[in-house]
Motif scaffolding. Structure first.
Motif, short mmCIF file in Angstrom:
data_model
loop_
_atom_site.label_atom_id
_atom_site.label_comp_id
_atom_site.label_asym_id
_atom_site.label_seq_id
_atom_site.Cartn_x
_atom_site.Cartn_y
_atom_site.Cartn_z
N LEU A 73 14.76 165.79 53.15
CA LEU A 73 15.18 167.13 52.74
C LEU A 73 16.45 167.59 53.47
N ILE A 74 16.71 166.98 54.60
CA ILE A 74 17.90 167.34 55.38
C ILE A 74 18.81 166.12 55.42
N PRO A 75 19.75 166.03 54.48
CA PRO A 75 20.62 164.85 54.45
C PRO A 75 21.52 164.79 55.68
N ARG A 76 21.68 163.61 56.20
CA ARG A 76 22.61 163.40 57.31
C ARG A 76 23.93 162.95 56.71
N THR A 77 24.97 163.45 57.27
CA THR A 77 26.28 163.03 56.79
C THR A 77 27.19 162.71 57.96
N ILE A 78 28.02 161.75 57.76
CA ILE A 78 29.02 161.37 58.75
C ILE A 78 30.32 162.04 58.34
N PRO A 79 30.89 162.88 59.22
CA PRO A 79 32.19 163.47 58.86
C PRO A 79 33.23 162.37 58.63
N ASN A 80 33.98 162.48 57.56
CA ASN A 80 35.03 161.51 57.23
C ASN A 80 34.50 160.09 57.13
N LYS A 81 33.32 159.94 56.56
CA LYS A 81 32.71 158.61 56.41
C LYS A 81 33.65 157.67 55.67
N LYS A 82 33.80 156.48 56.20
CA LYS A 82 34.66 155.47 55.60
C LYS A 82 33.88 154.69 54.55
N LYS A 83 34.61 154.08 53.63
CA LYS A 83 33.98 153.31 52.56
C LYS A 83 34.23 151.82 52.78
N LEU A 84 33.14 151.06 52.76
CA LEU A 84 33.24 149.61 52.81
C LEU A 84 33.06 149.10 51.38
N LEU A 85 34.09 148.45 50.87
CA LEU A 85 34.07 147.94 49.51
C LEU A 85 33.75 146.45 49.50
N PHE A 86 33.29 145.97 48.36
CA PHE A 86 32.99 144.55 48.21
C PHE A 86 34.22 143.71 48.55
N LYS A 87 35.40 144.15 48.11
CA LYS A 87 36.62 143.39 48.39
C LYS A 87 36.91 143.32 49.88
N HIS A 88 36.47 144.30 50.67
CA HIS A 88 36.65 144.24 52.11
C HIS A 88 35.85 143.08 52.71
N LEU A 89 34.66 142.86 52.18
CA LEU A 89 33.86 141.73 52.65
C LEU A 89 34.57 140.41 52.34
N LEU A 90 35.16 140.32 51.16
CA LEU A 90 35.90 139.11 50.79
C LEU A 90 37.11 138.92 51.70
N LYS A 91 37.82 140.00 52.00
CA LYS A 91 38.97 139.92 52.91
C LYS A 91 38.53 139.48 54.30
N GLY A 92 37.37 139.97 54.73
CA GLY A 92 36.84 139.58 56.04
C GLY A 92 36.51 138.10 56.11
N ILE A 93 35.99 137.56 55.03
CA ILE A 93 35.70 136.12 54.98
C ILE A 93 36.99 135.34 55.11
N ALA A 94 38.01 135.74 54.38
CA ALA A 94 39.30 135.04 54.43
C ALA A 94 39.93 135.13 55.82
N ALA A 95 39.76 136.28 56.48
CA ALA A 95 40.37 136.49 57.80
C ALA A 95 39.51 135.96 58.95
N GLY A 96 38.23 135.75 58.68
CA GLY A 96 37.32 135.30 59.75
C GLY A 96 36.85 136.44 60.64
N ARG A 97 37.17 137.68 60.24
CA ARG A 97 36.72 138.84 61.01
C ARG A 97 36.70 140.06 60.08
N LEU A 98 35.85 141.01 60.42
CA LEU A 98 35.79 142.26 59.67
C LEU A 98 36.02 143.39 60.65
N ASP A 99 37.15 144.06 60.51
CA ASP A 99 37.49 145.19 61.37
C ASP A 99 38.48 146.07 60.62
N GLU A 100 38.91 147.14 61.23
CA GLU A 100 39.81 148.09 60.58
C GLU A 100 41.12 147.45 60.11
#
Length: 107
Positions: A73-100
């Motif tokens: 009933l009381i939703p928690r929210t993160i101010p300025n929550k970032k979005k992780l997209l499927f393509k970010h996971l693919l980029k992380g695989i290519a780079a060998g790391r997942l970070d900003e």
């Protein structure tokens, strides 16, 4: 045509989180679109790291995923929550790391 790595990742999302594979696009948001949230999102990141040998030590999951709610009933929210997209996971695989740096890269 998708590559083998993308296919493996999509099949895992389908099997583990009951995501219809036809809805997984490069711009799909992991939590908003695919509904993989909280502890499930962390499980995904841990599996992803091990399966594809991706360093996630600098990935700040708390900036992307809401914590488990104690009371729906009381939703928690993160101010300025970032979005992780499927393509970010693919980029992380290519780079060998997942970070900003990888997430925000234009590659």
């Amino acid at each position: 045509m998708e590559n083998e790595v993308e296919y493996i990742l999509k099949k895992y999302l389908e099997k583990q989180f009951a995501v219809d594979i036809c809805y997984i696009q490069h711009d799909s948001c992991i939590d908003d679109d695919l509904k993989i949230i909280a502890a499930d999102a962390i499980d995904l990141i841990l599996w992803y790291s091990k399966k594809f040998n991706v360093d996630v030590s600098n990935f700040m999951a708390a900036e992307y995923f809401e914590p488990e709610g104690m009371n729906w009933l009381i939703p928690r929210t993160i101010p300025n929550k970032k979005k992780l997209l499927f393509k970010h996971l693919l980029k992380g695989i290519a780079a060998g790391r997942l970070d900003e740096t990888v997430i925000n890269s234009t590659i």
